[in-house]
Every structure is written in structure tokens, then in C-alpha cells.
Design a protein around this motif. Structure first.
Motif, PDB file in Angstrom:
ATOM      1  N   ALA A   1       3.999  63.267 -15.284  1.00 42.04           N
ATOM      2  CA  ALA A   1       4.948  62.365 -14.624  1.00 42.04           C
ATOM      3  C   ALA A   1       4.552  60.934 -14.968  1.00 42.04           C
ATOM      4  CB  ALA A   1       4.938  62.571 -13.118  1.00 42.04           C
ATOM      5  N   MET A   2       5.542  60.116 -15.309  1.00 38.89           N
ATOM      6  CA  MET A   2       5.300  58.722 -15.658  1.00 38.89           C
ATOM      7  C   MET A   2       6.038  57.857 -14.648  1.00 38.89           C
ATOM      8  SD  MET A   2       5.844  56.788 -19.290  1.00 38.89           S
ATOM      9  CE  MET A   2       7.583  57.161 -19.401  1.00 38.89           C
ATOM     10  N   PHE A   3       5.275  57.082 -13.872  1.00 35.81           N
ATOM     11  CA  PHE A   3       5.823  56.240 -12.812  1.00 35.81           C
ATOM     12  C   PHE A   3       5.986  54.809 -13.304  1.00 35.81           C
ATOM     13  CE2 PHE A   3       3.909  59.789 -10.698  1.00 35.81           C
ATOM     14  CZ  PHE A   3       4.688  60.007  -9.578  1.00 35.81           C
ATOM     15  N   LEU A   4       7.158  54.235 -13.040  1.00 35.81           N
ATOM     16  CA  LEU A   4       7.468  52.849 -13.383  1.00 35.81           C
ATOM     17  C   LEU A   4       8.116  52.179 -12.190  1.00 35.81           C
ATOM     18  CD1 LEU A   4       9.056  53.510 -16.857  1.00 35.81           C
ATOM     19  CD2 LEU A   4       6.864  52.426 -16.434  1.00 35.81           C
ATOM     20  N   GLY A   5       8.221  50.882 -12.260  1.00 36.93           N
ATOM     21  CA  GLY A   5       8.957  50.136 -11.250  1.00 36.93           C
ATOM     22  C   GLY A   5      10.344  49.829 -11.761  1.00 36.93           C
ATOM     23  N   HIS A   6      11.188  49.306 -10.890  1.00 37.04           N
ATOM     24  CA  HIS A   6      12.487  48.804 -11.328  1.00 37.04           C
ATOM     25  C   HIS A   6      12.892  47.617 -10.459  1.00 37.04           C
ATOM     26  CE1 HIS A   6      13.649  52.301  -8.654  1.00 37.04           C
ATOM     27  NE2 HIS A   6      14.230  51.305  -8.023  1.00 37.04           N
ATOM     28  N   THR A   7      13.552  46.673 -11.105  1.00 37.52           N
ATOM     29  CA  THR A   7      14.018  45.498 -10.385  1.00 37.52           C
ATOM     30  C   THR A   7      15.451  45.686  -9.915  1.00 37.52           C
ATOM     31  OG1 THR A   7      14.635  44.491 -12.485  1.00 37.52           O
ATOM     32  CG2 THR A   7      12.468  43.929 -11.581  1.00 37.52           C
ATOM     33  N   ASN A   8      16.146  46.585 -10.547  1.00 38.75           N
ATOM     34  CA  ASN A   8      17.462  47.052 -10.117  1.00 38.75           C
ATOM     35  C   ASN A   8      17.581  48.459 -10.681  1.00 38.75           C
ATOM     36  OD1 ASN A   8      18.763  47.033 -12.759  1.00 38.75           O
ATOM     37  ND2 ASN A   8      18.742  44.810 -12.604  1.00 38.75           N
ATOM     38  N   PRO A   9      18.604  49.192 -10.381  1.00 41.01           N
ATOM     39  CA  PRO A   9      18.648  50.602 -10.795  1.00 41.01           C
ATOM     40  C   PRO A   9      18.534  50.852 -12.297  1.00 41.01           C
ATOM     41  CG  PRO A   9      20.299  50.190  -9.129  1.00 41.01           C
ATOM     42  CD  PRO A   9      19.713  48.859  -9.497  1.00 41.01           C
ATOM     43  N   ILE A  10      18.808  49.852 -13.129  1.00 45.25           N
ATOM     44  CA  ILE A  10      18.767  50.129 -14.566  1.00 45.25           C
ATOM     45  C   ILE A  10      17.710  49.349 -15.328  1.00 45.25           C
ATOM     46  CG2 ILE A  10      21.178  50.843 -14.688  1.00 45.25           C
ATOM     47  CD1 ILE A  10      21.769  47.992 -15.823  1.00 45.25           C
ATOM     48  N   GLU A  11      16.988  48.445 -14.693  1.00 46.68           N
ATOM     49  CA  GLU A  11      16.014  47.623 -15.404  1.00 46.68           C
ATOM     50  C   GLU A  11      14.592  48.077 -15.104  1.00 46.68           C
ATOM     51  OE1 GLU A  11      15.196  42.900 -15.940  1.00 46.68           O
ATOM     52  OE2 GLU A  11      17.208  43.599 -15.474  1.00 46.68           O
ATOM     53  N   GLU A  12      13.884  48.501 -16.156  1.00 43.32           N
ATOM     54  CA  GLU A  12      12.510  48.987 -16.021  1.00 43.32           C
ATOM     55  C   GLU A  12      11.557  47.829 -15.736  1.00 43.32           C
ATOM     56  OE1 GLU A  12      12.127  52.107 -16.020  1.00 43.32           O
ATOM     57  OE2 GLU A  12      13.616  52.977 -17.334  1.00 43.32           O
ATOM     58  N   ALA A  13      10.491  48.117 -14.997  1.00 44.11           N
ATOM     59  CA  ALA A  13       9.458  47.135 -14.696  1.00 44.11           C
ATOM     60  C   ALA A  13       8.117  47.869 -14.620  1.00 44.11           C
ATOM     61  CB  ALA A  13       9.761  46.428 -13.368  1.00 44.11           C
ATOM     62  N   ASP A  14       7.037  47.098 -14.548  1.00 40.98           N
ATOM     63  CA  ASP A  14       5.711  47.684 -14.394  1.00 40.98           C
ATOM     64  C   ASP A  14       5.646  48.529 -13.127  1.00 40.98           C
ATOM     65  OD1 ASP A  14       4.911  46.277 -16.656  1.00 40.98           O
ATOM     66  OD2 ASP A  14       3.934  44.683 -15.513  1.00 40.98           O
ATOM     67  N   ALA A  15       4.811  49.547 -13.148  1.00 41.03           N
ATOM     68  CA  ALA A  15       4.583  50.358 -11.950  1.00 41.03           C
ATOM     69  C   ALA A  15       4.136  49.434 -10.817  1.00 41.03           C
ATOM     70  CB  ALA A  15       3.522  51.418 -12.223  1.00 41.03           C
ATOM     71  N   PRO A  16       4.702  49.571  -9.627  1.00 39.37           N
ATOM     72  CA  PRO A  16       4.350  48.680  -8.517  1.00 39.37           C
ATOM     73  C   PRO A  16       2.883  48.822  -8.109  1.00 39.37           C
ATOM     74  CG  PRO A  16       6.311  49.982  -7.982  1.00 39.37           C
ATOM     75  CD  PRO A  16       5.742  50.529  -9.246  1.00 39.37           C
ATOM     76  N   ARG A  17       2.286  47.708  -7.739  1.00 39.30           N
ATOM     77  CA  ARG A  17       0.874  47.685  -7.321  1.00 39.30           C
ATOM     78  C   ARG A  17       0.634  48.625  -6.144  1.00 39.30           C
ATOM     79  NH1 ARG A  17      -2.908  47.201  -9.646  1.00 39.30           N
ATOM     80  NH2 ARG A  17      -4.129  46.476  -7.911  1.00 39.30           N
TER      81      ARG A  17
END
Length: 114
Positions: free
Chosen positions: A82-98
């Protein structure tokens, strides 16, 4: 060109450590995680990519625990990496949240952040 994001990677096999790494997201990268059809489970400010079929791989107990502890009720078993990432909105990828990284550190008793 894709911009790399920092992912929290939770392998299914317990002999492989949970780790953080930069990834460039494209369909090839996601299919390497899923090795087939890519599934997604989402929280408020994070999401996890995983194998949607789940029958070819080892059960991923650590990912299940992390997802449940992060507040998501699962109705299925997680298999494979499983690869966890963050998102700033439903379609924009971001770093995994702290907060998700800290939760993984607590649950699996291992330092992940550099």
C-alpha cells in the motif's frame, strides 16, 4: 513531467520495512504497486493506492491497521503493498501527511522521518 511526491510505503511482507520514499506518479508506478488493477482508499487528507483485486498477494496487516487507526472502517482485507499519499483536493497528489507518518511510527515502533 511528473513532480515527485513523498509516499509512505507499507509492504505486505513483514520482513520488508515500512518506509518513506519519493515517487513520480504515473500509471506505470501505480501498477507496480498494484501489479494489476489499481484501487484507492481515501481519508480526509490522505489516500492509499493498492491492488484492487487483492487475491494474488499476501495480506497486508500493517496497512489495514494504519487505515483503521486513521479512522476508516474497512469492509475488505488489504493485500499487497500500500502506498499512502496526501492530497490537497480530490485530484491533486501531495506528500504523505505528517500525522499519518507519525501514526505509522507509533504503530510499528519505527522511526520513518529523516
Amino acid at each position: 513531467m511528473n513532480t515527485p511526491v513523498t509516499a509512505l510505503v507499507v509492504p505486505a511482507r513483514l520482513v520488508h520495512p515500512v518506509h518513506i520514499r519519493p515517487v513520480e506518479l504515473d500509471i506505470t508506478a501505480l501498477q507496480r504497486v498494484a501489479a494489476g488493477e489499481v484501487g484507492r482508499i481515501a481519508g480526509t487528507d490522505w489516500h492509499a493506492y493498492l491492488d484492487s483485486e487483492g487475491i494474488r498477494y499476501t495480506e497486508n496487516v500493517r496497512a489495514e491497521v494504519l487505515i483503521r487507526e486513521a479512522g476508516i472502517d474497512l469492509d475488505r482485507t488489504i493485500h499487497g503493498t500500500a502506498m499512502f499519499l496526501g492530497h490537497t483536493n480530490p485530484i491533486e497528489e501531495a506528500d504523505a501527511p505528517r500525522h499519518l507518518i507519525r501514526l505509522a511510527e507509533q504503530l510499528f515502533d519505527m522511526p520513518l522521518a529523516a
